[in-house]
Scaffold this motif. Structure first.
Motif, short mmCIF file in Angstrom:
data_model
loop_
_atom_site.label_atom_id
_atom_site.label_comp_id
_atom_site.label_asym_id
_atom_site.label_seq_id
_atom_site.Cartn_x
_atom_site.Cartn_y
_atom_site.Cartn_z
N VAL A 1 0.83 -1.21 0.00
CA VAL A 1 0.00 0.00 0.00
C VAL A 1 0.86 1.26 0.00
N VAL A 2 1.86 1.29 0.88
CA VAL A 2 2.71 2.48 1.03
C VAL A 2 4.18 2.08 1.06
N GLY A 3 5.00 2.82 0.30
CA GLY A 3 6.45 2.71 0.39
C GLY A 3 6.99 3.96 1.06
N VAL A 4 7.96 3.78 1.95
CA VAL A 4 8.39 4.87 2.82
C VAL A 4 9.90 5.06 2.80
N VAL A 5 10.34 6.31 2.68
CA VAL A 5 11.73 6.67 2.93
C VAL A 5 11.71 7.77 3.99
N LEU A 6 12.18 7.45 5.19
CA LEU A 6 12.27 8.46 6.24
C LEU A 6 13.75 8.74 6.51
N ASP A 7 14.32 8.19 7.59
CA ASP A 7 15.72 8.46 7.90
C ASP A 7 16.57 7.26 7.51
N VAL A 8 17.25 7.34 6.37
CA VAL A 8 18.02 6.19 5.88
C VAL A 8 19.24 5.92 6.75
N ARG A 9 19.59 6.84 7.63
CA ARG A 9 20.74 6.62 8.51
C ARG A 9 20.46 5.53 9.54
N ASN A 10 19.20 5.17 9.71
CA ASN A 10 18.83 4.12 10.66
C ASN A 10 18.87 2.72 10.05
N THR A 11 19.23 2.61 8.77
CA THR A 11 19.34 1.30 8.13
C THR A 11 20.46 0.50 8.78
N PRO A 12 20.26 -0.78 9.08
CA PRO A 12 21.28 -1.58 9.79
C PRO A 12 22.59 -1.67 9.01
N GLY A 13 23.64 -1.09 9.59
CA GLY A 13 24.92 -0.99 8.89
C GLY A 13 25.64 -2.30 8.68
N GLY A 14 25.34 -3.33 9.48
CA GLY A 14 26.06 -4.59 9.36
C GLY A 14 25.57 -5.51 8.27
N MET A 15 24.41 -5.22 7.70
CA MET A 15 23.84 -6.07 6.65
C MET A 15 24.34 -5.61 5.28
N THR A 16 24.37 -6.53 4.33
CA THR A 16 24.64 -6.13 2.95
C THR A 16 23.37 -5.57 2.33
N THR A 17 23.54 -4.85 1.24
CA THR A 17 22.36 -4.25 0.61
C THR A 17 21.39 -5.33 0.14
N LEU B 1 22.39 0.03 -7.73
CA LEU B 1 23.22 -0.55 -6.66
C LEU B 1 23.56 -2.02 -6.90
N ALA B 2 23.37 -2.52 -8.11
CA ALA B 2 23.65 -3.93 -8.37
C ALA B 2 25.10 -4.27 -8.07
N SER B 3 26.02 -3.36 -8.38
CA SER B 3 27.44 -3.62 -8.14
C SER B 3 27.79 -3.55 -6.66
N ALA B 4 26.88 -3.01 -5.85
CA ALA B 4 27.12 -2.90 -4.40
C ALA B 4 26.28 -3.89 -3.62
N ALA B 5 25.77 -4.93 -4.28
CA ALA B 5 24.86 -5.87 -3.62
C ALA B 5 25.49 -6.57 -2.44
N SER B 6 26.82 -6.80 -2.49
CA SER B 6 27.50 -7.53 -1.41
C SER B 6 28.19 -6.59 -0.42
N ARG C 1 28.46 -3.95 2.69
CA ARG C 1 27.72 -3.68 3.91
C ARG C 1 27.19 -2.25 3.89
N ILE C 2 26.00 -2.08 4.42
CA ILE C 2 25.34 -0.78 4.36
C ILE C 2 26.15 0.29 5.09
#
Length: 244
Positions: A74-90, A117-122, A124-125
């Motif tokens: 229903v809804v896609g959201v972009v709020l504060d991207v700085r809160n994305t988990p840094g330890g995960m890969t994209t 971002l295909a080249s950055a798939a692996s 870490r965020i």
């Protein structure tokens, strides 16, 4: 379609949003603007169900988002991207979000390609630039192929090519019949992107108008500053709570 009706949010003695009513229709890009601390993010958080209103309502397609069975669709959201988990890969991050919404992994992979971002798939965020995180946030917002997008400062940290890419993306999404609500401080960019504008200040509606209604020679920045100045003069002559 997004609608708020007499939407109010209070945090103890502070009123973040007060008696706010506006709409963002399908098939258009609506700019959502106001000074820092005007209540934009608080409003967006209530629209997407992250905060509950003190009173009033915020609905998407006629219902609060929590009442929809598949919110990601229903809804896609972009709020504060700085809160994305840094330890995960994209790729892992997008696939994790996809799994939560019962969305195929292939959709996550396709979106990495679409946002560049295909080249950055692996990667870490935590190692990504702010601009790359913004692209990842947009990919996450598009996972469920939603009819409504809520984007808070989506061009923050992007270079010129990235800003142009976001502009074309939101115009395409609106042309497909989707509702797009975009918050930004960059008035010149908004004027090239949006169909209509909602202006708030101190948590209240200052005005809403179509870009095409601006008089010849008047920029969105001019119109915004006129509304904001009028609100400041009003507040100077009254007493009351502050907002954020």
């Amino acid at each position: 379609m997004i609608e708020t009706l007499r939407l109010t949010k209070r945090h103890r003695a502070v009123t973040a949003v007060e008696d706010l009513s506006f709409s963002a229709p399908d098939g258009q890009v609506t700019g959502f603007v106001g000074p820092n601390g005007s209540g934009k993010t608080s409003t967006m958080r209530m629209v997407v169900g992250l905060d509950r209103p003190t009173s009033g309502s915020a609905t998407v397609d006629g219902r609060p988002l929590r009442d929809h069975r598949s919110p990601q669709r229903v809804v896609g959201v972009v709020l504060d991207v700085r809160n994305t988990p840094g330890g995960m890969t994209t790729r892992a991050h997008l696939r994790w979000l996809a799994a939560a919404g019962r969305i195929p992994d292939r959709r996550a992979d396709d979106l990495l390609e679409e946002v560049g971002l295909a080249s950055a798939a692996s990667r870490r965020i935590g190692a990504l630039s702010l601009g790359m995180r913004q692209r990842l946030g947009i990919a996450a917002a598009l996972l469920g192929d939603p009819g409504t997008l809520v984007l808070d400062e989506p061009v923050n940290g992007l270079d010129l090519d990235g800003v142009r890419w976001v502009r074309h993306l939101v115009r395409r999404l609106a042309a497909e019949g989707r509702c797009v609500l975009v918050s930004s401080h960059i008035m010149a960019e908004l004027q090239q992107t949006v169909d209509r504008v909602v202006v708030i200040g101190a948590g209240r509606l200052l005005g809403q108008f179509d870009i095409g209604d601006l008089s010849e020679g008047t920029s969105l920045e001019d119109a915004y500053l006129t509304l904001a100045a009028g609100a400041a003069q009003y507040r100077a002559g009254t007493t009351g709570g502050s907002s954020r």
